[in-house]
Design an enzyme around this catalytic site. Structure first.
Site: not given
Ligand SMILES: [Fe+2]
Length: 297
Positions: A221, A240
């Protein structure tokens, strides 16, 4: 909403998600499956809540092996994707690691349209064998992580509210696709995800699961690595979010130490103040692989 201070507030898959799906309630009231917190950007938007419920219902009806139904995104939601994409493009060029950029090129997203999971799957499966499967909301960490062992990534399909295109209080389809979908189109990153699942399957004690969850957080992550003189991201929570990538420069970088990461607590509601940074992609891959196959956790 104060975008500067509240920006990307990504809860992780390995935490309880703030969007709850209550099975009993789903049965009693099929129009109110998704519970949004009163300070959620979409809380007062009836149309948005209706669509969130529709998308959650698609996931609840989904059976593994079925073709994933397309989510009914609106023109406004495709516009949210376009806005995010415009911010992510330059951030990726500056902060994403080479492995990620190569995978991103393989998936070749349309900058004007949210891709459907069905479309992403076709490409990801051909590369790594992984597939994305929709879930309505809440995923227990063990369920989420163990599915990785079978090459299944459980993910959400809704997109954040249009009023805050660069902020989301929960992982949405942008995080799932731009973060996880792309990294699962890398054979080596997909392999590490699969190994996480296998390591979790071998655990019995909650403490062992918690340690692996934290290692997942600080690598898959929020992992960083060095490419020459630069620090680059390979973690999906960074990749992201243009805001998270920008904040990377202010984070305390610690040498990759998975034992330390397994004990390091984190707050998913703020920019990450501590990142574990590998010396290179290869060092990250070898170190994490060794950790996961050697029975840690
Ligand atoms: Fe995630």
């Amino acid at each position: 909403m104060d975008v500067k201070t509240k920006q990307p507030l990504l809860s992780d898959h390995v935490d309880m998600r703030p969007v709850a799906v209550d099975a009993d309630e789903a049965i009693s009231d099929r129009n109110a499956i998704v519970q949004l917190d009163p300070d959620h950007p979409g809380f007062r938007d009836r149309e948005y809540r209706k669509r969130r419920n529709q998308i959650a219902q698609l996931a609840m009806n989904f059976q593994p092996g079925d073709q994933i139904p397309d989510a009914p995104y609106t023109a406004e939601e495709h516009h949210v994707w376009r806005t995010i994409w415009a911010a992510l493009g330059p951030a990726h060029q500056q902060h994403a690691c080479a492995e990620y950029l190569a995978s991103l090129r393989r998936l070749s997203f349309d900058p004007d349209r949210i891709p459907q999971l069905r479309e992403v799957n076709k490409k990801v499966q051909a590369i790594s064998g992984f597939r994305l499967e929709p879930v309505a909301g809440l995923v227990q960490p063990r369920v989420f992580l163990e599915n990785l062992a079978n090459g299944v990534f459980l993910c959400t399909q809704y997109i954040r509210h249009h009023s805050t295109p660069l902020y989301t209080p929960e992982p949405d389809v942008v995080h799932e696709i731009v973060g996880h979908g792309v990294t699962l189109a890398s054979e080596r990153l997909a392999e590490l995800n699969r190994l996480f699942g296998e390591a979790v399957k071998r655990t019995r004690a909650q403490d062992a699961l918690d340690r692996l969850s934290r290692v997942y957080w600080f690598t898959i992550e929020f992992g960083a690595l060095r490419e020459g003189e630069s620090v680059k991201a390979y973690g999906t929570g960074l990749l992201s979010s243009a805001g998270e990538m920008k904040e990377m420069g202010d984070a305390e970088l610690r040498a990759l130490d998975l034992e330390a990461a397994s004990r390091q607590h984190y707050d998913p509601t703020h920019f990450q103040p501590v990142l574990f940074c590998a010396d290179s992609f290869e060092q990250m891959y070898e170190t994490l692989r060794e950790y996961l196959v050697s029975g840690n956790g």
